[in-house]
Design an enzyme around this catalytic site. Structure first.
Site, short mmCIF file in Angstrom:
data_model
loop_
_atom_site.label_atom_id
_atom_site.label_comp_id
_atom_site.label_asym_id
_atom_site.label_seq_id
_atom_site.Cartn_x
_atom_site.Cartn_y
_atom_site.Cartn_z
CB SER A 33 -11.17 -72.60 30.35
OG SER A 33 -11.58 -72.19 31.65
CE1 TYR A 88 -5.88 -72.91 32.05
CE2 TYR A 88 -7.92 -71.78 32.63
CZ TYR A 88 -7.27 -72.90 32.18
OH TYR A 88 -7.98 -74.03 31.85
#
Length: 263
Positions: free
Chosen positions: A150, A163
């Site tokens: 990501s 995250y």
């Protein structure tokens, strides 16, 4: 410049996608199936996987918890006994926004277990198996591994305490895997999406810039594989800005990030 073999012909190729019950994983599995691939989909939800198989004739459902290392190894062995694995894609993910002023250790560890340790469980299970496979005459490689990172892993970001670090670890992991495995005939690619409309991102309480659909993400992924890219990032109108932030010195980066958070 292509850093991997260009994968354009998916007819008859076996692709195992872990984390394929929803979102980008499911959309990519569907796109590969449409290209003639033999798709194996794994996730914890057997019902979601069975629904996928019902809609995609010939696909195989393999319910699995990526945090269960022995189960991952058993699944990899069972698939290897059926024939060569041409591509393995790690899409499993967990996300909750988190700030250091409201830490949740249990959820922090859950992010690590699914986003990063699950990938290690998979690699431990499949890498020896893939290295033992013969070279494919069509691609000149034994197999391909793709990890779902990501742009949140590029730099520290607000509300990304849980995250972001796991995705930063996956980025580093993919880079190291490429160096170790490319010359051994195993391709490695890293997928770094921006905002994609999935059950995970729908938790966000802010407007997500350059939001795209899972189907658009899947098209970008297949396009990146066809170009032989190492890093497949999209949508470019957003991810290129994130790459620019990655290059800034800390004073400028922190000043801009604070300003954006207050906007």
């Amino acid at each position: 410049m292509a850093l991997n073999s260009r994968m354009t012909d998916w007819r008859g190729r076996t692709v195992w996608l872990l984390g394929a019950s929803t979102g980008i994983g499911r959309a990519t599995a569907s796109a590969l199936h449409a290209q003639g691939a033999k798709v194996v989909v794994s996730a914890r939800s057997a019902d979601a996987l069975n629904a996928f198989v019902e809609a995609h004739a010939g696909a195989l459902a393999l319910p699995l918890d990526v945090c269960d290392a022995p189960a991952v190894k058993a699944a990899a062995s069972a698939l290897g006994a059926r024939g060569a694995l041409d591509c393995v894609v790690y899409c499993a993910g967990h996300y909750h926004a988190m700030n250091a002023t409201h830490m949740d250790l249990r959820d922090l560890l859950r992010h690590n277990e699914i986003n990063y340790l699950g990938a290690l469980n998979l690699l431990d299970a499949v890498v020896p198996q893939l290295l033992a496979q013969p070279l494919d005459k069509r691609t000149g490689q034994r197999a391909h591994i793709s990890l779902m990172g990501s742009v949140a892993g590029y730099r520290g970001l607000p509300n990304s305490l849980a995250y972001g670090p796991t995705k930063a670890a996956l980025i580093n992991l993919a880079e190291t895997l490429y160096l170790d495995l490319h010359d051994q005939g195993v391709g490695v690619s890293l997928i770094n999406p921006g905002f994609v409309n999935t059950p995970l991102t729908r938790q966000n309480q802010f407007k997500m810039p350059a939001l795209i659909t899972p189907e658009e993400a899947a098209r970008e992924i297949l396009h990146g594989w066809a170009r032989g890219e190492f890093e497949i990032h999209f949508p470019k109108r957003f991810t290129c800005w994130m790459k620019a932030l990655r290059l800034l010195p800390y004073p400028a980066f922190f000043a801009i990030t604070r300003r954006l958070r207050q906007a």
